[in-house]
Design a protein around this motif. Structure first.
Motif, mmCIF file in Angstrom:
data_model
loop_
_atom_site.group_PDB
_atom_site.id
_atom_site.type_symbol
_atom_site.label_atom_id
_atom_site.label_comp_id
_atom_site.label_asym_id
_atom_site.label_seq_id
_atom_site.Cartn_x
_atom_site.Cartn_y
_atom_site.Cartn_z
ATOM 1 N N GLY A 3 0.823 -1.198 0.000
ATOM 2 C CA GLY A 3 0.000 0.000 0.000
ATOM 3 C C GLY A 3 0.859 1.250 0.000
ATOM 4 O O GLY A 3 1.898 1.303 0.670
ATOM 5 N N LEU A 4 0.427 2.255 -0.753
ATOM 6 C CA LEU A 4 1.108 3.548 -0.790
ATOM 7 C C LEU A 4 0.132 4.621 -0.318
ATOM 8 O O LEU A 4 -0.904 4.846 -0.951
ATOM 9 N N LEU A 5 0.473 5.261 0.793
ATOM 10 C CA LEU A 5 -0.321 6.364 1.319
ATOM 11 C C LEU A 5 0.432 7.664 1.080
ATOM 12 O O LEU A 5 1.645 7.740 1.316
ATOM 13 N N THR A 6 -0.270 8.685 0.611
ATOM 14 C CA THR A 6 0.347 9.997 0.455
ATOM 15 C C THR A 6 -0.474 11.035 1.214
ATOM 16 O O THR A 6 -1.662 10.860 1.459
ATOM 17 N N GLY A 7 0.171 12.114 1.573
ATOM 18 C CA GLY A 7 -0.482 13.178 2.325
ATOM 19 C C GLY A 7 0.572 14.072 2.936
ATOM 20 O O GLY A 7 1.553 14.436 2.289
ATOM 21 N N GLY A 8 0.399 14.385 4.209
ATOM 22 C CA GLY A 8 1.383 15.211 4.875
ATOM 23 C C GLY A 8 0.893 15.739 6.197
ATOM 24 O O GLY A 8 -0.221 15.429 6.638
ATOM 25 N N TYR A 9 1.734 16.535 6.839
ATOM 26 C CA TYR A 9 1.380 17.120 8.125
ATOM 27 C C TYR A 9 2.150 18.422 8.309
ATOM 28 O O TYR A 9 3.068 18.743 7.547
ATOM 29 N N GLY A 10 1.771 19.183 9.316
ATOM 30 C CA GLY A 10 2.450 20.437 9.596
ATOM 31 C C GLY A 10 1.737 21.196 10.685
ATOM 32 O O GLY A 10 0.682 20.782 11.174
ATOM 33 N N GLY A 11 2.329 22.322 11.082
ATOM 34 C CA GLY A 11 1.727 23.123 12.127
ATOM 35 C C GLY A 11 2.668 24.183 12.649
ATOM 36 O O GLY A 11 3.636 24.565 11.990
ATOM 37 N N ALA A 45 -2.916 14.395 7.382
ATOM 38 C CA ALA A 45 -3.918 13.598 6.673
ATOM 39 C C ALA A 45 -3.224 12.736 5.625
ATOM 40 O O ALA A 45 -2.239 13.170 5.001
ATOM 41 N N TYR A 46 -3.746 11.515 5.422
ATOM 42 C CA TYR A 46 -3.170 10.573 4.455
ATOM 43 C C TYR A 46 -4.290 9.791 3.780
ATOM 44 O O TYR A 46 -5.358 9.562 4.368
ATOM 45 N N SER A 47 -4.039 9.348 2.552
ATOM 46 C CA SER A 47 -5.008 8.502 1.854
ATOM 47 C C SER A 47 -4.275 7.480 0.988
ATOM 48 O O SER A 47 -3.150 7.729 0.527
ATOM 49 N N LEU A 48 -4.921 6.359 0.762
ATOM 50 C CA LEU A 48 -4.365 5.289 -0.064
ATOM 51 C C LEU A 48 -4.496 5.673 -1.536
ATOM 52 O O LEU A 48 -5.590 6.036 -1.989
ATOM 53 N N VAL A 49 -3.401 5.596 -2.299
ATOM 54 C CA VAL A 49 -3.437 6.061 -3.685
ATOM 55 C C VAL A 49 -3.165 4.961 -4.714
ATOM 56 O O VAL A 49 -3.177 5.235 -5.917
ATOM 57 N N ASN A 50 -2.926 3.736 -4.275
ATOM 58 C CA ASN A 50 -2.771 2.643 -5.239
ATOM 59 C C ASN A 50 -3.895 1.634 -5.055
ATOM 60 O O ASN A 50 -4.685 1.712 -4.113
ATOM 61 N N ASN A 51 -3.980 0.694 -5.977
ATOM 62 C CA ASN A 51 -5.040 -0.312 -5.927
ATOM 63 C C ASN A 51 -4.651 -1.466 -5.025
ATOM 64 O O ASN A 51 -3.688 -2.183 -5.304
#
Length: 206
Positions: A55-63, A76-82
């Motif tokens: 699984g490949l999750l992409t997203g990021g964080y900061g503050g 926040a992150y979400s799954l981007v592959n099948n």
């Protein structure tokens, strides 16, 4: 009198060092006033097994960064592959996992002025998992996700960080995703959770 003057000189030197610290970076090291309140954002990718599949999750964080040590923000992150889902019945068409999560993030940065140092933190929040009957590359803009269920997520992590420039840092590390409360058919909380290898690029005022 000499002892008093010596003590005052030492105190003045300590105060000057506290306000003007040298930040070691890959391309240059610059002395400057230490940032009391800064901020950064970090796009990131996570490589993780999900139900025995890649699984490949992409997203990021900061503050907001306080005293160069404590960051308080969100991610926040979400799954981007099948990732194939187990079939509900023998005649069902092929389906894929739909997965995302978001939450509050707190991070501690140890010795951030050093060229290489470490960070540790955690994301605490929630997300959702569902079944999707179209893959990401079908070119169909319609939503084909169903059997969607929310869940709680907690993801502690630790990274090794490299100061590339005064405003740019590279992070490589690992995390573990704890998931609870999902009821998506054919996949358990344990399969949604698991370890990740992470890479991110921080940009901001440190």
């Amino acid at each position: 009198m000499k002892k008093i003057l010596s003590a005052l000189l030492v105190l003045a030197a300590q105060q000057a060092w506290a306000q003007h610290a040298t930040t070691e970076t890959l391309f240059s090291s610059k002395s400057g006033k230490k940032t009391t309140i800064g901020a950064y954002g970090a796009p990131a990718a996570k490589f993780t097994p999900i139900d025995g599949k890649f699984g490949l999750l992409t997203g990021g964080y900061g503050g907001v960064l306080l005293n160069g040590k404590i960051m308080l923000g969100a991610g926040a992150y979400s799954l981007v592959n099948n990732v194939d889902m187990p079939a509900v019945n023998a005649n069902a068409q092929k389906e894929y996992l739909n997965l995302w999560y978001t939450g509050f993030v707190a991070e501690y940065i140890h010795n951030s002025d050093k060229l290489v140092h470490w960070t540790a933190g955690a994301l605490i929040g929630g997300g959702a998992a569902g079944r999707r009957n179209k893959n990401w590359w079908d070119g169909d803009d319609h939503d084909h996700t169903y059997d969607n269920h929310g869940f709680f997520v907690a993801e502690p992590y630790a990274n090794v960080e490299l100061n590339i420039t005064k405003f740019l840092r590279l992070d490589v590390g690992a995390s573990y995703r704890y998931v609870g409360g999902s009821n998506t058919t054919g996949i358990t909380d344990g399969k949604l959770g698991g370890p990740s290898l992470n890479i991110g690029l921080k940009a901001g005022k440190f």
